[in-house]
Design a protein around this motif. Sequence first.
Motif, PDB file in Angstrom:
ATOM      1  N   GLN A  45      77.144 -74.030 -37.378  1.00  0.00           N
ATOM      2  CA  GLN A  45      78.025 -74.484 -36.309  1.00  0.00           C
ATOM      3  C   GLN A  45      78.534 -73.310 -35.477  1.00  0.00           C
ATOM      4  N   LEU A  46      78.802 -72.191 -36.134  1.00  0.00           N
ATOM      5  CA  LEU A  46      79.279 -71.020 -35.395  1.00  0.00           C
ATOM      6  C   LEU A  46      78.202 -70.446 -34.488  1.00  0.00           C
ATOM      7  N   ASN A  47      76.942 -70.589 -34.890  1.00  0.00           N
ATOM      8  CA  ASN A  47      75.842 -70.028 -34.110  1.00  0.00           C
ATOM      9  C   ASN A  47      75.194 -71.049 -33.180  1.00  0.00           C
ATOM     10  N   ALA A  48      75.672 -72.288 -33.203  1.00  0.00           N
ATOM     11  CA  ALA A  48      75.077 -73.333 -32.373  1.00  0.00           C
ATOM     12  C   ALA A  48      75.405 -73.092 -30.900  1.00  0.00           C
ATOM     13  N   VAL A  49      74.472 -73.493 -30.058  1.00  0.00           N
ATOM     14  CA  VAL A  49      74.673 -73.391 -28.610  1.00  0.00           C
ATOM     15  C   VAL A  49      74.814 -74.808 -28.074  1.00  0.00           C
ATOM     16  N   TYR A  50      75.935 -75.082 -27.439  1.00  0.00           N
ATOM     17  CA  TYR A  50      76.202 -76.406 -26.885  1.00  0.00           C
ATOM     18  C   TYR A  50      75.930 -76.368 -25.385  1.00  0.00           C
ATOM     19  N   VAL A  51      74.969 -77.154 -24.973  1.00  0.00           N
ATOM     20  CA  VAL A  51      74.550 -77.173 -23.575  1.00  0.00           C
ATOM     21  C   VAL A  51      75.632 -77.849 -22.739  1.00  0.00           C
ATOM     22  N   ARG A  71      88.256-101.022 -25.198  1.00  0.00           N
ATOM     23  CA  ARG A  71      87.269-101.573 -26.134  1.00  0.00           C
ATOM     24  C   ARG A  71      87.307-100.922 -27.516  1.00  0.00           C
ATOM     25  N   GLN A  72      88.136 -99.897 -27.666  1.00  0.00           N
ATOM     26  CA  GLN A  72      88.225 -99.144 -28.915  1.00  0.00           C
ATOM     27  C   GLN A  72      86.850 -98.632 -29.360  1.00  0.00           C
ATOM     28  N   GLN A  73      86.159 -97.965 -28.430  1.00  0.00           N
ATOM     29  CA  GLN A  73      84.847 -97.388 -28.703  1.00  0.00           C
ATOM     30  C   GLN A  73      84.961 -95.874 -28.826  1.00  0.00           C
ATOM     31  N   LEU A  74      84.107 -95.315 -29.674  1.00  0.00           N
ATOM     32  CA  LEU A  74      84.054 -93.867 -29.826  1.00  0.00           C
ATOM     33  C   LEU A  74      83.467 -93.221 -28.575  1.00  0.00           C
ATOM     34  N   VAL A  75      84.014 -92.067 -28.222  1.00  0.00           N
ATOM     35  CA  VAL A  75      83.479 -91.279 -27.120  1.00  0.00           C
ATOM     36  C   VAL A  75      83.255 -89.844 -27.596  1.00  0.00           C
ATOM     37  N   THR A  76      82.366 -89.153 -26.896  1.00  0.00           N
ATOM     38  CA  THR A  76      82.205 -87.719 -27.110  1.00  0.00           C
ATOM     39  C   THR A  76      82.734 -87.016 -25.872  1.00  0.00           C
ATOM     40  N   ILE A  77      83.592 -86.050 -26.113  1.00  0.00           N
ATOM     41  CA  ILE A  77      84.262 -85.337 -25.029  1.00  0.00           C
ATOM     42  C   ILE A  77      83.831 -83.880 -25.068  1.00  0.00           C
ATOM     43  N   GLN A  78      83.360 -83.383 -23.928  1.00  0.00           N
ATOM     44  CA  GLN A  78      83.066 -81.957 -23.805  1.00  0.00           C
ATOM     45  C   GLN A  78      84.149 -81.347 -22.936  1.00  0.00           C
ATOM     46  N   LEU A  79      84.790 -80.329 -23.472  1.00  0.00           N
ATOM     47  CA  LEU A  79      85.856 -79.658 -22.744  1.00  0.00           C
ATOM     48  C   LEU A  79      85.298 -78.540 -21.876  1.00  0.00           C
ATOM     49  N   THR A  81      86.632 -75.681 -21.876  1.00  0.00           N
ATOM     50  CA  THR A  81      86.953 -74.474 -22.625  1.00  0.00           C
ATOM     51  C   THR A  81      85.701 -73.828 -23.212  1.00  0.00           C
ATOM     52  N   VAL A  82      85.627 -72.512 -23.125  1.00  0.00           N
ATOM     53  CA  VAL A  82      84.530 -71.747 -23.711  1.00  0.00           C
ATOM     54  C   VAL A  82      85.119 -70.691 -24.655  1.00  0.00           C
ATOM     55  N   ASP A  83      84.274 -70.192 -25.568  1.00  0.00           N
ATOM     56  CA  ASP A  83      84.737 -69.162 -26.493  1.00  0.00           C
ATOM     57  C   ASP A  83      84.606 -67.774 -25.856  1.00  0.00           C
ATOM     58  N   GLN A  84      84.879 -66.732 -26.641  1.00  0.00           N
ATOM     59  CA  GLN A  84      84.848 -65.366 -26.106  1.00  0.00           C
ATOM     60  C   GLN A  84      83.449 -64.932 -25.680  1.00  0.00           C
ATOM     61  N   ASN A  85      82.399 -65.642 -26.148  1.00  0.00           N
ATOM     62  CA  ASN A  85      81.027 -65.327 -25.746  1.00  0.00           C
ATOM     63  C   ASN A  85      80.551 -66.219 -24.606  1.00  0.00           C
ATOM     64  N   ASN A  86      81.494 -66.914 -23.972  1.00  0.00           N
ATOM     65  CA  ASN A  86      81.212 -67.803 -22.842  1.00  0.00           C
ATOM     66  C   ASN A  86      80.312 -68.984 -23.240  1.00  0.00           C
ATOM     67  N   ARG A  87      80.453 -69.442 -24.489  1.00  0.00           N
ATOM     68  CA  ARG A  87      79.699 -70.604 -24.964  1.00  0.00           C
ATOM     69  C   ARG A  87      80.659 -71.788 -25.075  1.00  0.00           C
ATOM     70  N   HIS A  88      80.139 -72.974 -24.780  1.00  0.00           N
ATOM     71  CA  HIS A  88      80.959 -74.172 -24.887  1.00  0.00           C
ATOM     72  C   HIS A  88      81.260 -74.489 -26.340  1.00  0.00           C
ATOM     73  N   LEU A  89      82.416 -75.056 -26.561  1.00  0.00           N
ATOM     74  CA  LEU A  89      82.825 -75.462 -27.895  1.00  0.00           C
ATOM     75  C   LEU A  89      82.138 -76.772 -28.267  1.00  0.00           C
ATOM     76  N   PRO A  90      82.108 -77.120 -29.552  1.00  0.00           N
ATOM     77  CA  PRO A  90      81.491 -78.395 -29.954  1.00  0.00           C
ATOM     78  C   PRO A  90      82.199 -79.580 -29.304  1.00  0.00           C
ATOM     79  N   ASP A  91      81.438 -80.652 -29.099  1.00  0.00           N
ATOM     80  CA  ASP A  91      82.006 -81.876 -28.551  1.00  0.00           C
ATOM     81  C   ASP A  91      83.015 -82.472 -29.528  1.00  0.00           C
TER      82      ASP A  91
END
Length: 128
Positions: A45-51, A71-79, A81-91
């Motif tokens: 997870q630490l080494n994963a790259v999130y597009v 509807r009380q449905q699950l969603v995936t949210i992409q923020l 916010t990026v980490d210090q290596n300019n990579r997106h955080l997990p959804d």
Amino acid sequence: MNSQDFDLDTVKHFFEHDYHDRGMMKWQGFYLSDHTAALNQQNQQLNAVYVPRPQQSLAELTQVLDDAYQRQQLVTIQLKTVDQNNRHLPDITTLIHGHNANDIVIDSDCFVPLQEIRNVAYKKTEKL
């Protein structure tokens, strides 16, 4: 064996010249397979790259979030916010528990500002 049967000089010589402490190497065998699996997963997870997904407009975001809330449905949210290596955080995969003009409420009464959300989509359910 009583205290008079051994010589302190012999013991001292043994620890100074014959005994070699392997340090942490001797403890490696005590890791359980569950622990090593969890450590490997955490490392992945630490080494994963999130597009980064496309930036949605505020109207698109609020429409999907409002519908998911009703509807009380699950969603995936992409923020945004990026980490210090300019990579997106997990959804974040969650239910929407509420909202106000500027924020949404997700798990554990956590507020997420709408301005911090890059993309939101319905969670795809796997068919059995």
